[in-house]
Design a protein around this motif. Structure first.
Motif, mmCIF file in Angstrom:
data_model
loop_
_atom_site.group_PDB
_atom_site.id
_atom_site.type_symbol
_atom_site.label_atom_id
_atom_site.label_comp_id
_atom_site.label_asym_id
_atom_site.label_seq_id
_atom_site.Cartn_x
_atom_site.Cartn_y
_atom_site.Cartn_z
ATOM 1 N N PHE A 73 8.703 -4.048 -9.532
ATOM 2 C CA PHE A 73 8.410 -2.938 -10.438
ATOM 3 C C PHE A 73 7.980 -1.691 -9.666
ATOM 4 C CE2 PHE A 73 5.708 -0.431 -13.206
ATOM 5 C CZ PHE A 73 6.396 -0.419 -14.412
ATOM 6 N N PHE A 74 6.965 -1.834 -8.826
ATOM 7 C CA PHE A 74 6.433 -0.672 -8.119
ATOM 8 C C PHE A 74 7.374 -0.199 -7.010
ATOM 9 C CE2 PHE A 74 2.452 -2.552 -9.821
ATOM 10 C CZ PHE A 74 2.050 -1.469 -10.594
ATOM 11 N N GLY A 75 8.094 -1.115 -6.383
ATOM 12 C CA GLY A 75 9.049 -0.721 -5.352
ATOM 13 C C GLY A 75 10.183 0.116 -5.914
ATOM 14 N N TYR A 101 10.797 4.210 -5.124
ATOM 15 C CA TYR A 101 11.959 4.693 -4.365
ATOM 16 C C TYR A 101 13.218 4.882 -5.215
ATOM 17 C CZ TYR A 101 8.946 3.480 -0.468
ATOM 18 O OH TYR A 101 7.870 3.394 0.400
ATOM 19 N N GLY A 102 13.201 4.441 -6.469
ATOM 20 C CA GLY A 102 14.302 4.698 -7.385
ATOM 21 C C GLY A 102 15.634 4.163 -6.905
ATOM 22 N N GLU A 103 16.676 4.954 -7.092
ATOM 23 C CA GLU A 103 18.041 4.527 -6.759
ATOM 24 C C GLU A 103 18.279 4.461 -5.255
ATOM 25 O OE1 GLU A 103 20.256 3.471 -9.142
ATOM 26 O OE2 GLU A 103 18.394 3.663 -10.289
ATOM 27 N N SER A 132 0.832 -1.210 0.000
ATOM 28 C CA SER A 132 0.000 0.000 0.000
ATOM 29 C C SER A 132 0.868 1.262 0.000
ATOM 30 C CB SER A 132 -0.927 -0.004 1.221
ATOM 31 O OG SER A 132 -0.191 0.156 2.423
ATOM 32 N N TYR A 133 1.998 1.231 0.700
ATOM 33 C CA TYR A 133 2.925 2.359 0.681
ATOM 34 C C TYR A 133 3.535 2.547 -0.708
ATOM 35 C CZ TYR A 133 3.154 3.592 5.654
ATOM 36 O OH TYR A 133 2.873 4.059 6.910
ATOM 37 N N MET A 134 3.888 1.422 -1.369
ATOM 38 C CA MET A 134 4.535 1.513 -2.675
ATOM 39 C C MET A 134 3.615 2.123 -3.731
ATOM 40 S SD MET A 134 6.812 -1.943 -3.142
ATOM 41 C CE MET A 134 5.575 -3.101 -2.564
ATOM 42 N N LEU A 135 2.320 1.900 -3.613
ATOM 43 C CA LEU A 135 1.382 2.360 -4.632
ATOM 44 C C LEU A 135 0.932 3.806 -4.428
ATOM 45 C CD1 LEU A 135 -0.873 -0.822 -5.008
ATOM 46 C CD2 LEU A 135 1.000 -0.068 -6.477
ATOM 47 N N LEU A 154 2.892 7.369 -6.980
ATOM 48 C CA LEU A 154 3.933 6.812 -7.836
ATOM 49 C C LEU A 154 4.456 7.862 -8.806
ATOM 50 C CD1 LEU A 154 2.557 3.266 -8.732
ATOM 51 C CD2 LEU A 154 4.638 3.778 -7.467
ATOM 52 N N PRO A 155 5.760 7.989 -8.958
ATOM 53 C CA PRO A 155 6.324 8.937 -9.927
ATOM 54 C C PRO A 155 6.215 8.403 -11.351
ATOM 55 C CG PRO A 155 8.076 7.737 -8.836
ATOM 56 C CD PRO A 155 6.793 7.299 -8.184
ATOM 57 N N ASP A 156 6.610 9.215 -12.317
ATOM 58 C CA ASP A 156 6.598 8.798 -13.716
ATOM 59 C C ASP A 156 7.694 7.762 -13.965
ATOM 60 O OD1 ASP A 156 7.555 9.391 -16.770
ATOM 61 O OD2 ASP A 156 5.395 9.757 -16.503
ATOM 62 N N VAL A 157 7.455 6.883 -14.930
ATOM 63 C CA VAL A 157 8.426 5.807 -15.223
ATOM 64 C C VAL A 157 9.747 6.368 -15.728
ATOM 65 C CG1 VAL A 157 6.696 4.039 -15.654
ATOM 66 C CG2 VAL A 157 7.443 5.499 -17.535
ATOM 67 N N HIS A 158 9.762 7.603 -16.220
ATOM 68 C CA HIS A 158 11.001 8.195 -16.734
ATOM 69 C C HIS A 158 11.944 8.625 -15.615
ATOM 70 C CE1 HIS A 158 9.329 8.083 -20.738
ATOM 71 N NE2 HIS A 158 8.260 8.784 -20.350
#
Length: 487
Positions: free
Chosen positions: A326-328, A332-334, A252-255, A258-262
Motif C-alpha cells: 500500500f505505502f510503496g 512511488y505510483g506508476e 522509513s523511506y516509503m513513509l 506520502l502523496p494523496d491517495v488520489h
C-alpha cells in the motif's frame, strides 16, 4: 532468513530411488543442523496402503480412531511455539515482500489492499486444509508424520478405487512443482542481487545487468558446493539481520512525504490483474513449510486453532505485505519497480547501503533455496554411478549445472517483476491453491463433506480460483516477458 527456508525439505528422493527393503517403524528426529528429515520411505507407505488402504475398511477405521500421530514422534530437538512462529515468519517473508508495491500497481490501490488480505485468508485456510488432511491420513496409515508429497500420495492411495493407481503420480507432481518453485526462487534471487548491485554501480559506471550476473556466477557456484547446511548457519544469521535492517530502512523511506491517495489508481485494468495475482501468490506461498513446522513442534496441538501459531503468523505476514504494498505504491505510483529497493534515492548513502545489504542477504540466502531442488534430483543422479568417488563427482557436477541453469534463466528474463509473477502463477498457485482442495476432496471422500456438502462446494470454489489464477497469471506473465524481449 528467506521465504522458503529449506527446513521445509523432507526429501522426496524416494521418487527417484530404486526399491528398498521393508522399512521399520518410522522414527522422527531432527539432525544437528535443525533441518527436518523424512520419517519414512515410499515403501513403508506402499506396504501399509496394501495392507490397510484397500483391505478391511472397518478394521482400518477402528485402528485410526485409537492412533494419535503426535504420540509416536521422536524429536531430538522439538521446537517451541515461539520458535515455530519465527520459522513461519521467515518461511513467508523474503523477496516477495519487496515486490508487493509492484503488485499493487497491477491491481490498483484499493483492489490491492483488500485483495491481498483476501488472498492471505485463502492461503491460510489452504494451509489449515493441508494440516487437517495430514492428521487424517497419519491416523489412517498409522504414520507419525507426513510431508506435502506424501500427503498427496496417501490421499490418492486411500481415496476412490479409480484414483488409487495415480497415487505415485500425485506425489511426483507435488515434488516436481516444489522443484520448479525453488528453481524459480533461485532465478529471482540471482536477478534481484544483480539489479540491486547494478543500481548502486550505475551512480559511478554503467554496465548491462548481464555483466553483473556473469560476475556473480563464479562465487555463487563456489558457495553452493557447501553441502552441509550446518556450516551455513552463520551465513543464514547474517542474511536474516541484513534483511531486517534493509526492510526497516526501506519502510522509513516509503513513509516520508506520502502523496494523496488520489495520485494513484484505485482500480487497475483487467489486463494487469493476473500479474497482481502471480506476484501476490508468490509472496504468500509458504505452504511448503507448514507440515515440517507442525511435525517438529513440541506441542503440535497449538499450531492450529483460532489463536494458534499458524493464524498468528499469517496475520502478521498479511498485514506486513499489505502495508508494504500500500505505502510503496502510494509513494512511488506508476514508477514503482519490481523491487522497492530499486526506487530508493540513488544518490543517498543510506539508500545505497540498503541496496547493498539486501543484495548480500539474498546472495547468501540463495544457498538455502538451492538446497531443496538439488536434494530432490541428487539421489537420482547418484544412483547411476557405482563408486563413491563417481557419486560425489556427479553430485558436484549437478550443483554446477543447476546454478548455471538458474543463471541462464535470469539472463533471459531481465524483468524482475515478470519473473516473480510467472513463478507465482505457475508453481506457487499449484502448491498453495490447487493441490490442497484436491487433496481434501479425495481424503474425505469416504468420510463425508459435512452438511449440504459445504466442504465440497468450498473446495471447488478455491480450486476454480486457483486454476483461473494459474492460467491467466501464466499467460499475462509470459506475454509481458515476450513484450519486454521484443522491445
Amino acid at each position: 532468513m528467506t521465504e522458503r527456508q529449506p527446513l521445509l525439505l523432507q526429501s522426496d528422493a524416494s521418487d527417484y530411488e530404486g526399491s528398498r527393503g521393508s522399512a521399520a517403524r518410522p522414527v522422527r528426529s531432527s539432525p544437528p543442523d535443525n533441518t527436518l528429515v523424512n520419517v519414512h520411505s515410499e515403501d513403508s507407505l506402499a506396504v501399509h496402503a496394501a495392507a490397510s488402504g484397500s483391505g478391511d475398511e472397518e478394521h482400518g477405521a477402528t485402528d485410526k480412531s485409537s492412533y494419535n500421530p503426535t504420540h509416536h514422534r521422536t524429536l531430538e530437538h522439538p521446537t517451541s511455539n515461539f520458535d515455530t512462529l519465527v520459522h513461519l515468519l521467515k518461511g513467508n517473508i523474503g523477496t516477495g515482500i519487496l515486490a508487493m508495491p509492484d503488485a499493487f500497481k497491477n491491481a490498483g490501490l484499493y483492489v490491492g489492499l483488500f485483495g491481498t488480505l483476501i488472498m492471505g485468508a485463502i492461503c491460510t485456510h489452504c494451509m489449515h486444509m493441508l494440516v487437517k488432511c495430514s492428521h487424517e491420513l497419519c491416523q489412517r496409515f498409522q504414520q507419525p508424520a507426513l510431508n506435502f508429497s506424501e500427503v498427496a500420495y496417501c490421499s490418492f492411495e486411500s481415496g476412490p478405487l479409480g484414483l488409487r493407481r495415480y497415487s505415485t503420480l500425485a506425489r511426483r507432481i507435488i515434488t516436481t512443482f516444489l522443484f520448479i518453485t525453488q528453481i524459480g526462487f533461485c532465478c529471482v534471487y540471482f536477478l534481484f542481487v544483480a539489479l540491486n548491485i547494478k543500481d548502486v554501480m550505475d551512480h559511478y559506471y554503467k554496465m548491462p545487468v548481464q555483466i553483473y550476473l556473469l560476475i556473480m556466477l563464479g562465487p555463487m557456484i563456489l558457495l553452493n558446493l557447501v553441502r552441509n547446511l550446518k556450516y551455513l548457519t552463520p551465513v543464514s544469521l547474517i542474511a536474516a539481520l541484513l534483511t531486517v535492517a534493509g526492510l526497516a530502512i526501506s519502510f522509513s523511506y516509503m513513509l516520508q512525504d506520502l502523496p494523496d491517495v488520489h495520485t494513484v489508481k484505485p482500480v487497475a485494468t483487467w489486463a494487469t490483474l493476473p500479474l497482481y495475482f502471480g506476484t501476490a501468490i508468490y509472496a504468500f506461498e509458504g505452504i511448503g513449510v507448514v507440515l515440517p513446522l507442525e511435525n517438529n513442534m513440541r506441542t503440535p496441538e497449538d499450531f492450529g486453532g483460532t489463536t494458534g501459531v499458524l493464524n498468528t503468523g499469517m496475520v502478521i505476514v498479511a498485514c506486513l505485505y499489505t502495508a508494504v504494498g500500500f505505502f510503496g505504491y502510494l509513494k512511488y505510483g506508476e514508477h514503482v519497480e519490481g523491487s522497492i529497493t530499486l526506487n530508493l534515492p540513488q544518490g543517498e548513502t543510506l539508500s545505497q547501503l540498503v541496496r547493498i545489504s539486501m543484495a548480500v542477504a539474498i546472495f547468501l540466502s540463495y544457498t538455502l533455496q538451492f538446497y531443496v531442488p538439488v536434494n530432490i534430483v541428487e539421489p537420482f543422479v547418484r544412483s547411476h554411478f557405482d563408486t563413491t568417488q563417481a557419486k560425489d563427482l556427479s553430485a558436484t557436477v549437478l550443483r554446477v549445472v543447476l546454478v548455471t541453469f538458474t543463471f541462464l534463466l535470469a539472463t533471459c528474463i531481465p524483468n524482475l517483476g515478470s519473473i516473480i509473477s510467472l513463478v507465482g502463477a505457475v508453481s506457487s498457485s499449484a502448491l498453495a491453491l490447487i493441490a490442497p482442495p484436491i487433496i481434501e476432496i479425495i481424503t474425505f471422500y469416504n468420510v463425508g463433506y459435512g452438511r449440504y456438502n459445504w466442504m465440497l462446494c468450498k473446495d471447488f470454489l478455491i480450486l476454480i480460483f486457483g486454476l483461473c489464477g494459474f492460467v491467466f497469471g501464466t499467460w499475462a506473465s509470459l506475454a509481458q516477458i515476450l513484450n519486454d524481449r521484443t522491445h
